[in-house]
Design a protein around this motif. Structure first.
Motif, PDB file in Angstrom:
ATOM      1  N   ASP A 327       0.894  -1.306  -0.017  1.00 38.57           N
ATOM      2  CA  ASP A 327      -0.052  -0.049  -0.130  1.00 38.57           C
ATOM      3  C   ASP A 327       1.003   1.135   0.120  1.00 38.57           C
ATOM      4  O   ASP A 327       1.904   1.347   0.462  1.00 38.57           O
ATOM      5  N   PHE A 328       0.495   2.216  -0.731  1.00 34.51           N
ATOM      6  CA  PHE A 328       0.952   3.829  -0.476  1.00 34.51           C
ATOM      7  C   PHE A 328       0.027   4.643  -0.417  1.00 34.51           C
ATOM      8  O   PHE A 328      -0.870   4.498  -1.442  1.00 34.51           O
ATOM      9  N   SER A 329       0.262   5.628   0.397  1.00 31.84           N
ATOM     10  CA  SER A 329      -1.021   6.495   0.540  1.00 31.84           C
ATOM     11  C   SER A 329      -0.359   7.912   1.149  1.00 31.84           C
ATOM     12  O   SER A 329       0.764   7.786   1.686  1.00 31.84           O
ATOM     13  N   SER A 330      -1.230   8.888   0.594  1.00 33.02           N
ATOM     14  CA  SER A 330      -0.749  10.131   1.174  1.00 33.02           C
ATOM     15  C   SER A 330      -1.895  10.995   2.029  1.00 33.02           C
ATOM     16  O   SER A 330      -3.129  10.595   1.616  1.00 33.02           O
ATOM     17  N   TRP A 331      -1.504  11.560   3.024  1.00 32.74           N
ATOM     18  CA  TRP A 331      -2.508  12.365   3.776  1.00 32.74           C
ATOM     19  C   TRP A 331      -2.133  13.867   3.369  1.00 32.74           C
ATOM     20  O   TRP A 331      -1.181  14.289   3.597  1.00 32.74           O
ATOM     21  N   VAL A 332      -3.185  14.341   2.709  1.00 34.20           N
ATOM     22  CA  VAL A 332      -3.164  15.728   2.219  1.00 34.20           C
ATOM     23  C   VAL A 332      -4.150  16.744   2.865  1.00 34.20           C
ATOM     24  O   VAL A 332      -4.921  16.224   3.500  1.00 34.20           O
ATOM     25  N   THR A 333      -3.795  17.976   2.843  1.00 33.76           N
ATOM     26  CA  THR A 333      -4.575  18.902   3.312  1.00 33.76           C
ATOM     27  C   THR A 333      -5.241  19.789   2.116  1.00 33.76           C
ATOM     28  O   THR A 333      -4.275  20.366   1.362  1.00 33.76           O
ATOM     29  N   ALA A 339      -9.788  28.538   5.981  1.00 34.20           N
ATOM     30  CA  ALA A 339      -8.278  28.643   6.331  1.00 34.20           C
ATOM     31  C   ALA A 339      -7.373  27.540   6.743  1.00 34.20           C
ATOM     32  O   ALA A 339      -6.296  27.459   6.334  1.00 34.20           O
ATOM     33  N   GLU A 340      -7.851  26.661   7.651  1.00 29.99           N
ATOM     34  CA  GLU A 340      -7.208  25.726   8.024  1.00 29.99           C
ATOM     35  C   GLU A 340      -7.180  24.407   7.011  1.00 29.99           C
ATOM     36  O   GLU A 340      -6.446  23.423   7.457  1.00 29.99           O
ATOM     37  N   GLY A 341      -7.900  24.428   6.132  1.00 31.96           N
ATOM     38  CA  GLY A 341      -8.198  23.212   5.047  1.00 31.96           C
ATOM     39  C   GLY A 341      -8.868  22.180   5.567  1.00 31.96           C
ATOM     40  O   GLY A 341      -9.107  22.171   6.938  1.00 31.96           O
ATOM     41  N   ARG A 342      -8.991  21.099   4.845  1.00 26.97           N
ATOM     42  CA  ARG A 342      -9.550  19.995   5.142  1.00 26.97           C
ATOM     43  C   ARG A 342      -8.649  18.883   4.880  1.00 26.97           C
ATOM     44  O   ARG A 342      -8.312  18.610   3.903  1.00 26.97           O
ATOM     45  N   PRO A 343      -8.327  17.733   6.009  1.00 26.54           N
ATOM     46  CA  PRO A 343      -7.618  16.677   5.657  1.00 26.54           C
ATOM     47  C   PRO A 343      -8.154  15.430   4.826  1.00 26.54           C
ATOM     48  O   PRO A 343      -9.418  15.305   4.899  1.00 26.54           O
ATOM     49  N   VAL A 344      -7.524  15.077   3.917  1.00 23.32           N
ATOM     50  CA  VAL A 344      -8.034  13.954   2.852  1.00 23.32           C
ATOM     51  C   VAL A 344      -7.057  12.804   2.789  1.00 23.32           C
ATOM     52  O   VAL A 344      -5.726  13.281   2.781  1.00 23.32           O
ATOM     53  N   HIS A 345      -7.389  11.503   2.858  1.00 19.36           N
ATOM     54  CA  HIS A 345      -6.336  10.482   2.737  1.00 19.36           C
ATOM     55  C   HIS A 345      -6.684   9.881   1.069  1.00 19.36           C
ATOM     56  O   HIS A 345      -7.614   9.499   0.788  1.00 19.36           O
ATOM     57  N   ILE A 346      -5.469  10.025   0.258  1.00 14.83           N
ATOM     58  CA  ILE A 346      -5.487   9.380  -0.714  1.00 14.83           C
ATOM     59  C   ILE A 346      -4.857   8.091  -0.799  1.00 14.83           C
ATOM     60  O   ILE A 346      -3.760   8.138  -0.536  1.00 14.83           O
ATOM     61  N   TYR A 347      -5.368   6.996  -1.423  1.00 13.81           N
ATOM     62  CA  TYR A 347      -4.658   5.814  -1.392  1.00 13.81           C
ATOM     63  C   TYR A 347      -5.160   4.958  -2.625  1.00 13.81           C
ATOM     64  O   TYR A 347      -6.014   5.528  -3.366  1.00 13.81           O
ATOM     65  N   MET A 348      -4.450   3.899  -3.102  1.00 13.42           N
ATOM     66  CA  MET A 348      -4.644   3.164  -4.005  1.00 13.42           C
ATOM     67  C   MET A 348      -6.154   2.906  -4.143  1.00 13.42           C
ATOM     68  O   MET A 348      -6.721   2.457  -3.482  1.00 13.42           O
ATOM     69  N   ASN A 349      -6.769   3.319  -5.420  1.00 10.00           N
ATOM     70  CA  ASN A 349      -8.278   3.033  -5.635  1.00 10.00           C
ATOM     71  C   ASN A 349      -9.033   3.951  -4.863  1.00 10.00           C
ATOM     72  O   ASN A 349     -10.441   3.582  -4.973  1.00 10.00           O
ATOM     73  N   HIS A 350      -8.574   4.991  -4.124  1.00  9.66           N
ATOM     74  CA  HIS A 350      -9.384   5.834  -3.275  1.00  9.66           C
ATOM     75  C   HIS A 350      -8.827   7.137  -3.625  1.00  9.66           C
ATOM     76  O   HIS A 350      -7.896   7.655  -2.994  1.00  9.66           O
ATOM     77  N   PRO A 351      -9.384   7.793  -4.776  1.00  8.08           N
ATOM     78  CA  PRO A 351      -8.745   9.171  -5.092  1.00  8.08           C
ATOM     79  C   PRO A 351      -9.644  10.245  -4.488  1.00  8.08           C
ATOM     80  O   PRO A 351     -10.452   9.898  -3.827  1.00  8.08           O
ATOM     81  N   LEU A 352      -9.154  11.345  -4.677  1.00 10.33           N
ATOM     82  CA  LEU A 352      -9.682  12.442  -4.070  1.00 10.33           C
ATOM     83  C   LEU A 352     -10.363  13.145  -5.365  1.00 10.33           C
ATOM     84  O   LEU A 352      -9.820  13.574  -6.290  1.00 10.33           O
ATOM     85  N   ARG A 353     -11.818  13.408  -4.987  1.00  8.10           N
ATOM     86  CA  ARG A 353     -12.592  13.935  -6.090  1.00  8.10           C
ATOM     87  C   ARG A 353     -12.971  15.637  -5.467  1.00  8.10           C
ATOM     88  O   ARG A 353     -13.640  15.572  -4.199  1.00  8.10           O
ATOM     89  N   SER A 354     -12.515  16.566  -6.173  1.00  8.71           N
ATOM     90  CA  SER A 354     -13.037  17.869  -5.501  1.00  8.71           C
ATOM     91  C   SER A 354     -12.841  18.873  -6.719  1.00  8.71           C
ATOM     92  O   SER A 354     -11.976  18.864  -7.577  1.00  8.71           O
ATOM     93  N   HIS A 355     -13.968  19.824  -6.782  1.00 10.62           N
ATOM     94  CA  HIS A 355     -14.051  20.795  -7.663  1.00 10.62           C
ATOM     95  C   HIS A 355     -13.655  20.388  -9.112  1.00 10.62           C
ATOM     96  O   HIS A 355     -12.919  20.965  -9.747  1.00 10.62           O
ATOM     97  N   GLU A 356     -14.328  19.238  -9.490  1.00 12.04           N
ATOM     98  CA  GLU A 356     -14.129  18.511 -11.018  1.00 12.04           C
ATOM     99  C   GLU A 356     -12.694  18.146 -11.119  1.00 12.04           C
ATOM    100  O   GLU A 356     -12.488  17.624 -12.296  1.00 12.04           O
ATOM    101  N   HIS A 357     -11.987  18.027 -10.186  1.00 12.26           N
ATOM    102  CA  HIS A 357     -10.509  17.454 -10.191  1.00 12.26           C
ATOM    103  C   HIS A 357     -10.840  16.220  -9.512  1.00 12.26           C
ATOM    104  O   HIS A 357     -11.261  16.248  -8.638  1.00 12.26           O
ATOM    105  N   VAL A 358      -9.790  15.193 -10.138  1.00 13.78           N
ATOM    106  CA  VAL A 358      -9.450  13.887  -9.343  1.00 13.78           C
ATOM    107  C   VAL A 358      -8.053  13.702  -8.965  1.00 13.78           C
ATOM    108  O   VAL A 358      -7.146  13.860 -10.194  1.00 13.78           O
TER     109      VAL A 358
END
Lengths: 428, 669
Positions: A327-333, A339-358
């Motif tokens: 497994d390899f995965s990233s924790w991003v904000t 202002a403080e952002g929102r945390p998201v966990h991105i890993y294989m087969n589990h992309p981040l979908r936001s503002h029409e971007h993936v």
């Protein structure tokens, strides 16, 4: 076929419009197009061995027509070279879509018996539309970030652009030209002149190379390529055979800036090497015209993201005792307003979908075996903007529903039919 | 890398010795002098010894079987122990592995490495008797290490493999590929052969300071040394400035030897960590244990395990050896159980022992006979039912085999190519039984056991060819039970239907061509209807599976469709089936055309299923050996020939029938 007809009506020639509609609605046309698509897919698949995925996708599946250049082995170790013109994927799929709409939906009998077929055809239509939208309105690139770093741009995998830069106070004003607009015309010995009325200079692009590296010219060897002197030495572009995986290519070209007043020339070698995530800053070719400092940069196409993203942590785990990634995965904000952002966990087969971007987890570094060692780690995301992102999923459900309805209904009809009962053997 | 170089050096050393001896002539087959036998109870106990290899904990029997498969191409070892030229003893994989570990000098003479081409023997200088090109020979490790015509064959093999491995797999000749594969086999065996060597070794305790610290002894065995490592470590730490002194040379040498050994683990890891899985997942080999000892971190429990294993290694009698070995196994099992890693080990061992799919293969063969007998009395319902039952029994076995694989891996039925054979066999046979119940014309049930047996045989052949652990854990991108259960399962159901449809279509063509049951038109119609039903069934799953593969790709790679060869292959199946059904619906093809199309779809399925993986490009490129490719071309050739014979025969028969009865209305196309 069914015996002599009692009365034969004189043949009536259909109107031209009717004939066209009949042709477009024809199931025989469907079959011809499907067979053409099958041959194209087969030819393209074999061509990928030598030409790579990207080139074949562009030349075979996104084109109107293509010449399949193939060799067939003959006895005695000789090969027969064949050049077969084929309809390209774009033409075939466009024709299939029209055929599907006219024949499969409009002309089809709208009754319960055909409900499954109609639904399946609608699903296939949706799929084809999704593909068309993807081809024309989507783009994809990547973001590579070290832990703790953030960005709000993404970079193309394949495409380059020429960026003209000018500092305006504390901001940089950019004007870009996609390389697709001039790369063919700017191959040696030809050149392309880029001009705009509001600019005090023209830019002549020449010697375009799809894959190359800049070399310093020494006294011990000669080169056919133009050599450009700058303050640090004499440089030229050395051509490198293009890679099958197109993202590995790094383009380069020569530029000559010609001032409109005085015709003074500024020459440079541009090379599109991208060193992210190691180096975020680029070093464009700088020149001064009429007291203003300008920059010219050949770079991979850069798009702005509608939000900023920061890589907080990257983690990779292997199957125990091996170097095989489990497994390899990233924790991003994600900073998209708050202002403080929102945390998201991105890993294989589990992309981040936001503002029409993936954002997809796609790679990381430093990789085992490389000269660098982590930590710190960097993470690479493939980023895609595709308005039809989820349409194929819906299409698959629609098609499945349609096919199930049709074939189950057909099976039930068959099981209850007298034909089946009549063909059952007698057994005791 | 370092281990590779070390092997190179060892082979080179053997080559120097070889150069001083005359090259031998072709030798008679070796007679194996096996000096011992393992009791069944010990073998049974050791089969469930948990080891960690390839990223997972598995029974020793599985590790032994996979290794034997890789190096020997079989799951058993047949020996000729009396020299009469016939094999008289068969070892299970576990027995073979125990022999290699505990009697390496004997096991080195077992006929192990399968050489399928005498040009390989010529290339590495092993003498042989015949010039027959495709003779199968088994070469022992001892023969690889003995002097030959061109030096030491093992060294020559590694040299040549090194040279040819620079070529792309698809550019290698069959002999070159064979040499590369054989070198990998020899390397794997080499690690196994020397895995226990450190337990046979003694470490000299030289110099007064070393003796004062470790005890007044001349030498220590491995376990004893492990016990004293904390003292040795303290000695080195407190006297690091004196190691250049000649009086401390012994300590320096021992330190250097331990440093080298602690980094040289090869083969399966035998020692579970002391803590929980959360603390550490990685099991240790003897080098890892030594490393723990050097760091003063070795637990008494682990020391006890090493002691049992060492006593088993150095024991001179079989009884004490087996007792120590079982105690070692019990200690490892206890630790693995405490860590929660033993739960699947016994299940996997049972799975391997029972080998339900292999049993199903034999039952399918029996079912072919039973169904064949049923054809002799077509009106006997009980014989028809018996055929169904005879086919259902192996289907049950095969299904149970697949279920067990799912339970062991905690995954859906298909996660690798080997699984596809078993799954497609099961789906094809199950669909055939349902189809037979519907049409009751015995032809579907006649094909089902043939289909099942063929696919299982192919699965076993692929397992040998692939030479990998077929229950291995998944790479990160495949780690999704949802898509494995949806996309992979449905696309393989599409494959199953495509292949079975091809079989039924071919059957119809041959029935027509040879005029079999030509007066029973209802029977022929039933075959075509079955073919149609199977193609329609396949289309549903092929289309859904293909599109859903795109949905998976969209979630993992960021694009729905990338024209990857595997995607193209799946698309080709959909295109073929959609075109065929449309051609049928619009009347462009009738029975003959439909069955020809269905039979040819089998080639499309084979291309998609396997051939695209051989192209060496894309995200599904697995780089199989050339034999897979040649098997595919054989299938294409045979299928095309059958279609040609069927089509030509059918057309000629119709022409003949039309000429004989000119007034009759011609049927069909």
């Amino acid at each position: 076929m069914n015996g002599p007809a009692a009365h034969v009506a004189p043949p009536v020639a259909p109107s031209p419009l009717r004939a066209v509609v009949d042709l477009l609605a024809s199931m025989k046309l469907t079959i011809v197009l499907l067979l053409a698509f099958g041959v194209l897919t087969f030819a393209g698949t074999l061509a990928q061995q030598h030409q790579g995925l990207f080139v074949v996708q562009r030349d075979y599946f996104e084109s109107f027509w293509v010449v399949w250049d193939t060799q067939m082995p003959l006895p005695l170790g000789r090969d027969l070279t064949l050049k077969v013109p084929l309809l390209g994927g774009y033409s075939i799929l466009l024709a299939l879509f029209v055929n599907l709409v006219v024949g499969g939906v409009v002309r089809h009998r709208w009754n319960w018996r055909n409900a499954g077929i109609l639904v399946a055809h609608l699903g296939i239509g949706l799929l084809l539309v999704a593909g068309w939208v993807k081809l024309h309105y989507s783009y994809a690139g990547h973001v590579a970030l070290y832990e703790g770093k953030s960005t709000r741009t993404m970079v193309s995998f394949h495409d380059f652009e020429l960026a003209l830069l000018r500092r305006d106070g504390d901001r940089v004003v950019e004007r870009t030209v996609p390389a697709t607009a001039f790369e063919v015309a700017a191959r040696a010995p030809r050149s392309v002149t880029l001009d705009a009325p509001d600019l005090p200079f023209q830019v002549v692009v020449s010697g375009w190379l799809e894959n190359c590296r800049p070399q310093q010219k020494g006294p011990m060897f000669a080169t056919d390529m133009p050599v450009v002197e700058d303050g640090q030495g004499a440089w030229f572009l050395q051509s490198v055979p293009p890679e099958k995986e197109r993202e590995r290519n790094t383009a380069g070209c020569y530029v000559t800036v010609i001032e409109k007043v005085g015709r003074k020339e500024h020459k440079a070698v541009l090379h599109g090497l991208d060193l992210r995530p190691f180096a975020e800053e680029r070093s464009p070719f700088r020149f001064e015209v009429e007291g203003t400092t300008w920059g010219l940069d050949l770079r991979r196409v850069v798009w702005d993201l509608p939000f900023a993203v920061r890589l907080d942590r990257f983690e990779k785990s292997d199957h125990p005792g091996t170097m095989m990634a489990r497994d390899f995965s990233s924790w991003v904000t994600v900073f998209d307003g708050a202002a403080e952002g929102r945390p998201v966990h991105i890993y294989m087969n589990h992309p981040l979908r936001s503002h029409e971007h993936v954002f997809f987890q796609t790679n990381w570094g430093p990789q085992p075996g490389s000269s660098m060692k982590g930590p710190p780690w960097w993470s690479v995301f493939e980023v895609a903007k595709n308005p039809s992102d989820a349409w194929p999923k819906y299409a698959s459900y629609v098609i499945l529903l349609g096919l199930l309805v049709h074939f189950i209904a057909k099976l039930i009809r068959f099981l209850n039919s007298s034909t089946r009962r009549a063909t059952l053997p007698e057994m005791s | 890398m370092m281990r590779g170089l070390a092997k190179w050096w060892l082979w080179s050393f053997a080559a120097v010795l070889a150069a001083q001896q005359p090259a031998p002539e072709a030798a008679a087959p070796e007679v194996v002098r096996r000096t011992h036998a393992w009791s069944p109870a010990t073998v049974e106990a050791l089969a469930t010894l948990p080891v960690q290899e390839g990223g997972r904990v598995k029974p020793l029997s599985a590790h032994a079987a996979a290794t034997l498969h890789l190096v020997h191409g079989r799951r058993d070892m047949k020996l000729d122990t009396d020299g009469d030229g016939k094999d008289d003893l068969t070892l299970t994989p576990t027995e073979w592995l125990l022999d290699v570990w505990f009697f390496p000098e004997v096991a080195a003479h077992y006929p192990l490495f399968r050489i399928e081409n005498v040009e390989v023997l010529d290339a590495i200088g092993i003498p042989h008797e015949g010039g027959q090109r495709f003779r199968l020979e088994y070469v022992s490790f001892a023969a690889m290490a003995a002097p030959g015509r061109v030096g030491v064959p093992g060294q020559k093999l590694i040299e040549l493999a090194h040279q040819y491995s620079r070529k792309q797999p698809l550019d290698r000749s069959p002999v070159e590929s064979h040499l590369v594969n054989s070198a990998q086999q020899v390397n794997t065996y080499y690690d196994l052969h020397y895995q226990m060597e450190v337990l046979r070794s003694t470490f000299p305790i030289e110099g007064e300071p070393l003796r004062a610290a470790l005890g007044e002894v001349e030498s220590l065995d491995f376990a004893a040394l492990l016990e004293r490592l904390p003292a040795f470590r303290t000695l080195l730490r407190e006297n690091s400035d004196k190691l250049e002194d000649p009086a401390w040379a012994g300590a320096a040498r021992l330190g250097a030897a331990l440093q080298q050994l602690s980094g040289s683990d090869a083969g399966a890891a035998l020692f579970p960590p002391t803590g929980s899985v959360g603390d550490s997942e990685v099991w240790l080999g003897l080098g890892g244990v030594l490393d723990l000892g050097v760091r003063g971190d070795i637990a008494a429990e682990k020391l006890g395990m090493v002691r049992h294993l060492q006593r088993a290694i150095v024991a001179t009698e079989q009884g004490p050896r087996e007792r120590e070995l079982v105690q070692f196994r019990d200690a490892v099992v206890a630790r693995a159980t405490a860590r929660g890693e033993y739960a699947k080990v016994e299940l996997e061992n049972t799975y391997l022992t029972k080998s339900w799919h292999y049993q199903a293969l034999h039952w399918f063969l029996l079912a072919i006979v039973v169904v064949g007998v049923g054809w002799l009395a077509p009106r006997k319902r009980w014989l028809w039912a018996l055929g169904l039952v005879a086919t259902a029994i192996p289907l049950g076995m095969l299904t149970w085999d697949i279920v067990l694989r799912c339970l062991i891996r905690e995954r859906p039925p298909i996660v690798n190519l080997h699984d596809t054979f078993l799954f497609i066999a099961a789906v094809g046979v199950a669909a055939a039984i349902v189809g037979e119940v519907i049409v009751r014309r015995r032809f579907v049930i006649a094909l089902a056991p043939i289909f099942g047996a063929l696919l299982i045989a192919l699965a076993r052949a692929f397992e040998v060819e692939d030479g990998k652990d077929q229950l291995a854990p998944l790479i990160a991108v495949l780690d999704t039970n949802y898509y494995l259960a949806t996309h992979v399962t449905s696309i393989n159901m599409g494959y199953a239907a495509g292949m079975f449809g091809a079989l039924v279509g071919t059957l119809w063509l041959l029935l027509q061509a040879f005029g079999i049951a030509r007066h029973d038109q209802a029977f022929h119609k039933a075959v075509v209807r079955a073919c149609y039903g199977i193609v329609a069934f396949g289309l549903i799953f092929a289309v859904f599976g293909t599109i859903y593969g795109g949905v998976w790709a969209n979630d993992s790679w960021g694009r729905f469709w990338g024209w990857d060869p595997k995607e193209n292959g799946a698309l080709l199946i959909c295109i073929a089936q959609v075109a065929l059904l449309h051609a049928r619906w619009c009347g462009w093809v009738k029975d003959l055309g439909f069955c020809v199309g269905a039979a040819l779809t089998g080639i499309v399925v084979a291309f998609s299923w396997f051939h695209v993986n051989l192209l060496g490009i894309g995200l599904h490129s697995y780089g199989f050996a050339s034999s897979t490719k040649s098997a595919l071309f054989w299938y294409y050739g045979i299928q095309l020939a059958l279609v040609a014979v069927g089509w030509f025969g059918t057309v000629m028969r119709r022409v003949g029938a039309a000429a004989a009865v000119p007034a009759a209305v011609p049927a069909g196309d």
